[in-house]
Scaffold this motif. Structure first.
Motif, short mmCIF file in Angstrom:
data_model
loop_
_atom_site.label_atom_id
_atom_site.label_comp_id
_atom_site.label_asym_id
_atom_site.label_seq_id
_atom_site.Cartn_x
_atom_site.Cartn_y
_atom_site.Cartn_z
N LEU A 209 0.62 23.92 16.03
CA LEU A 209 1.02 23.60 14.66
C LEU A 209 1.50 22.15 14.56
CD1 LEU A 209 1.63 24.43 11.75
CD2 LEU A 209 3.87 25.26 12.54
N ALA A 210 2.29 21.74 15.53
CA ALA A 210 2.80 20.36 15.53
C ALA A 210 1.65 19.37 15.64
CB ALA A 210 3.79 20.17 16.68
N GLN A 211 0.68 19.68 16.50
CA GLN A 211 -0.48 18.80 16.66
C GLN A 211 -1.28 18.72 15.37
OE1 GLN A 211 -3.03 19.92 19.91
NE2 GLN A 211 -4.55 18.34 19.46
N ALA A 212 -1.47 19.89 14.73
CA ALA A 212 -2.21 19.91 13.48
C ALA A 212 -1.50 19.10 12.40
CB ALA A 212 -2.42 21.36 13.02
N GLN A 213 -0.15 19.24 12.34
CA GLN A 213 0.61 18.49 11.35
C GLN A 213 0.52 16.98 11.61
OE1 GLN A 213 4.41 20.41 11.91
NE2 GLN A 213 4.10 21.78 10.15
N ALA A 214 0.55 16.60 12.91
CA ALA A 214 0.43 15.18 13.26
C ALA A 214 -0.94 14.64 12.86
CB ALA A 214 0.65 14.99 14.76
N GLU A 215 -1.98 15.43 13.09
CA GLU A 215 -3.33 15.01 12.73
C GLU A 215 -3.46 14.86 11.22
OE1 GLU A 215 -5.88 17.89 14.47
OE2 GLU A 215 -5.72 17.07 16.50
N VAL A 216 -2.83 15.79 10.49
CA VAL A 216 -2.87 15.70 9.02
C VAL A 216 -2.17 14.44 8.54
CG1 VAL A 216 -1.99 16.76 6.91
CG2 VAL A 216 -3.09 18.18 8.64
N ALA A 217 -1.01 14.16 9.14
CA ALA A 217 -0.27 12.95 8.76
C ALA A 217 -1.08 11.69 9.05
CB ALA A 217 1.07 12.91 9.51
N GLU A 218 -1.74 11.70 10.22
CA GLU A 218 -2.57 10.55 10.59
C GLU A 218 -3.72 10.36 9.61
OE1 GLU A 218 -5.30 9.03 14.39
OE2 GLU A 218 -3.98 10.80 14.59
N TRP A 219 -4.34 11.47 9.24
CA TRP A 219 -5.45 11.37 8.29
C TRP A 219 -4.97 10.93 6.90
CZ3 TRP A 219 -10.29 10.77 9.09
CH2 TRP A 219 -10.89 11.26 10.28
N LYS A 220 -3.74 11.29 6.57
CA LYS A 220 -3.18 10.84 5.29
C LYS A 220 -3.02 9.32 5.27
CE LYS A 220 -0.61 14.88 3.66
NZ LYS A 220 0.74 15.44 3.37
N VAL A 221 -2.55 8.77 6.41
CA VAL A 221 -2.39 7.31 6.51
C VAL A 221 -3.75 6.63 6.41
CG1 VAL A 221 -1.71 5.44 8.07
CG2 VAL A 221 -0.27 7.48 7.85
N LYS A 222 -4.72 7.18 7.16
CA LYS A 222 -6.06 6.59 7.13
C LYS A 222 -6.67 6.69 5.74
CE LYS A 222 -7.22 7.46 11.98
NZ LYS A 222 -8.12 8.18 12.92
N TYR A 223 -6.44 7.82 5.08
CA TYR A 223 -6.97 8.01 3.72
C TYR A 223 -6.37 6.99 2.76
CZ TYR A 223 -7.41 10.00 -0.92
OH TYR A 223 -7.63 10.17 -2.27
N GLU A 224 -5.06 6.80 2.87
CA GLU A 224 -4.38 5.88 1.98
C GLU A 224 -4.88 4.44 2.21
OE1 GLU A 224 -2.13 5.04 -1.19
OE2 GLU A 224 -2.47 7.05 -0.33
N ASP A 225 -5.11 4.12 3.49
CA ASP A 225 -5.62 2.78 3.83
C ASP A 225 -7.02 2.57 3.25
OD1 ASP A 225 -5.54 0.22 5.36
OD2 ASP A 225 -7.17 1.20 6.47
N LEU A 226 -7.88 3.57 3.44
CA LEU A 226 -9.24 3.49 2.91
C LEU A 226 -9.22 3.40 1.39
CD1 LEU A 226 -11.06 6.10 5.18
CD2 LEU A 226 -11.48 3.62 5.13
N LYS A 227 -8.32 4.12 0.80
CA LYS A 227 -8.20 4.12 -0.66
C LYS A 227 -7.82 2.74 -1.18
CE LYS A 227 -5.51 6.22 -4.37
NZ LYS A 227 -4.41 7.17 -4.68
N GLN A 228 -6.83 2.14 -0.52
CA GLN A 228 -6.36 0.83 -0.96
C GLN A 228 -7.45 -0.23 -0.78
OE1 GLN A 228 -3.61 0.17 -2.61
NE2 GLN A 228 -3.07 2.39 -2.47
N ARG A 229 -8.18 -0.16 0.35
CA ARG A 229 -9.25 -1.12 0.59
C ARG A 229 -10.39 -0.95 -0.42
NH1 ARG A 229 -10.80 -1.29 6.84
NH2 ARG A 229 -10.10 0.89 6.83
N ALA A 230 -10.69 0.31 -0.72
CA ALA A 230 -11.75 0.57 -1.71
C ALA A 230 -11.34 0.05 -3.09
CB ALA A 230 -12.03 2.07 -1.76
N LEU A 231 -10.07 0.23 -3.45
CA LEU A 231 -9.59 -0.26 -4.74
C LEU A 231 -9.63 -1.80 -4.79
CD1 LEU A 231 -6.55 2.11 -5.39
CD2 LEU A 231 -8.67 1.95 -6.74
N LYS A 232 -9.26 -2.40 -3.65
CA LYS A 232 -9.26 -3.86 -3.59
C LYS A 232 -10.67 -4.41 -3.73
CE LYS A 232 -7.83 -7.74 -0.70
NZ LYS A 232 -7.25 -8.15 0.60
N ALA A 233 -11.62 -3.74 -2.99
CA ALA A 233 -13.01 -4.19 -3.05
C ALA A 233 -13.56 -4.01 -4.46
CB ALA A 233 -13.86 -3.42 -2.05
N TYR A 234 -13.21 -2.95 -5.09
CA TYR A 234 -13.66 -2.68 -6.46
C TYR A 234 -13.12 -3.73 -7.42
CZ TYR A 234 -13.79 -0.49 -11.05
OH TYR A 234 -13.96 -0.26 -12.40
#
Length: 248
Positions: A209-234
């Motif tokens: 469970l802890a590993q899954a939660q860590a992976e989810v948190a990591e993917w949230k960070v990556k998602y937010e980063d991708l989102k910001q870069r996509a918005l900037k490029a747009y």
């Protein structure tokens, strides 16, 4: 995979043979019916208590086997007691047949009598009532009494062996209280084992469970980063389009 807790519990009721299948019961059934006919044919219809005694003894022998075997599902002790009552009743019946022969100067066949062995062979190999009924109105009093005596002896021998096996079963397996205790103990052991298995699995599940939660948190960070870069490029592309439009 089946869990121990899913397994069927061993019944606390002892497995007993059907009384209808017991050879000594079948012989007592013959004895009862034959004794009834014997009394009808060769004893006075009134004024002789022997008739009631013989018929009741034959019936008690048969019925106590039935009751004893049924009670044996829960109580080996009760089964032994009732089977012993049945033996006693058959013993009384045997004594009445012996007295009948003696009081009327008839012969009780012994191994040196030529009729003894054929009688033994017949009674040993025949248990069911239908094998005997055709002879009930043909046998003489002496023949019928000797057949009755032989059946009594055979029933007694068979019941003794059967009761010895019951005693051994009682010593090794105990009675209903012991089986109930064993069943309850077995159930608790199964529950304790299952609880231990679940408790052992908890730390591994917590790590997963802890590993899954860590992976989810990591993917949230990556998602937010991708989102910001996509918005900037747009936004940059949009600004470039506006500049090109103005330059025309």
């Amino acid at each position: 995979m089946a869990k121990d807790s899913d397994k069927p519990f061993k019944s606390i009721f002892r497995q007993v043979p059907k009384w209808q299948d017991l050879w000594f019961y079948q012989k007592t059934q013959v004895l009862y019916q034959m004794t009834y006919v014997f009394c009808e044919r060769f004893l006075p219809k009134w004024g002789d208590r022997t008739v009631d005694q013989m018929v009741q003894a034959a019936r008690a022998g048969k019925q106590n086997i039935v009751e004893g075997t049924e009670d044996g599902k829960t109580s080996t002790q009760m089964e032994l007691q009732l089977l012993n009552v049945a033996r006693s009743s058959i013993g009384e019946l045997r004594q009445d047949y012996e007295d009948y022969l003696k009081s009327r100067q008839l012969h009780q066949w012994t191994p040196d009598d030529e009729r003894f062995q054929p009688m033994q062979n017949f009674t040993k190999s025949h248990n069911v009532l239908s094998d005997y009924e055709p002879y009930f109105e043909k046998w003489s009093a002496e023949e019928m009494a000797n057949i009755g005596l032989t059946l009594c002896f055979q029933v007694d021998t068979m019941m003794n062996k059967y009761m010895e096996s019951l005693e051994r079963t009682f010593v090794t397996e105990g009675g209903i209280k012991e089986r109930m205790h064993a069943a309850r103990t077995g159930y608790r052991q199964q529950q304790d084992k299952r609880l231990a298995e679940l408790e052992q699995a908890v730390p591994a599940l917590q790590r997963q469970l802890a590993q899954a939660q860590a992976e989810v948190a990591e993917w949230k960070v990556k998602y937010e980063d991708l989102k910001q870069r996509a918005l900037k490029a747009y936004q940059e592309q949009k600004e470039e389009i506006e500049k090109l439009k103005k330059a025309k």
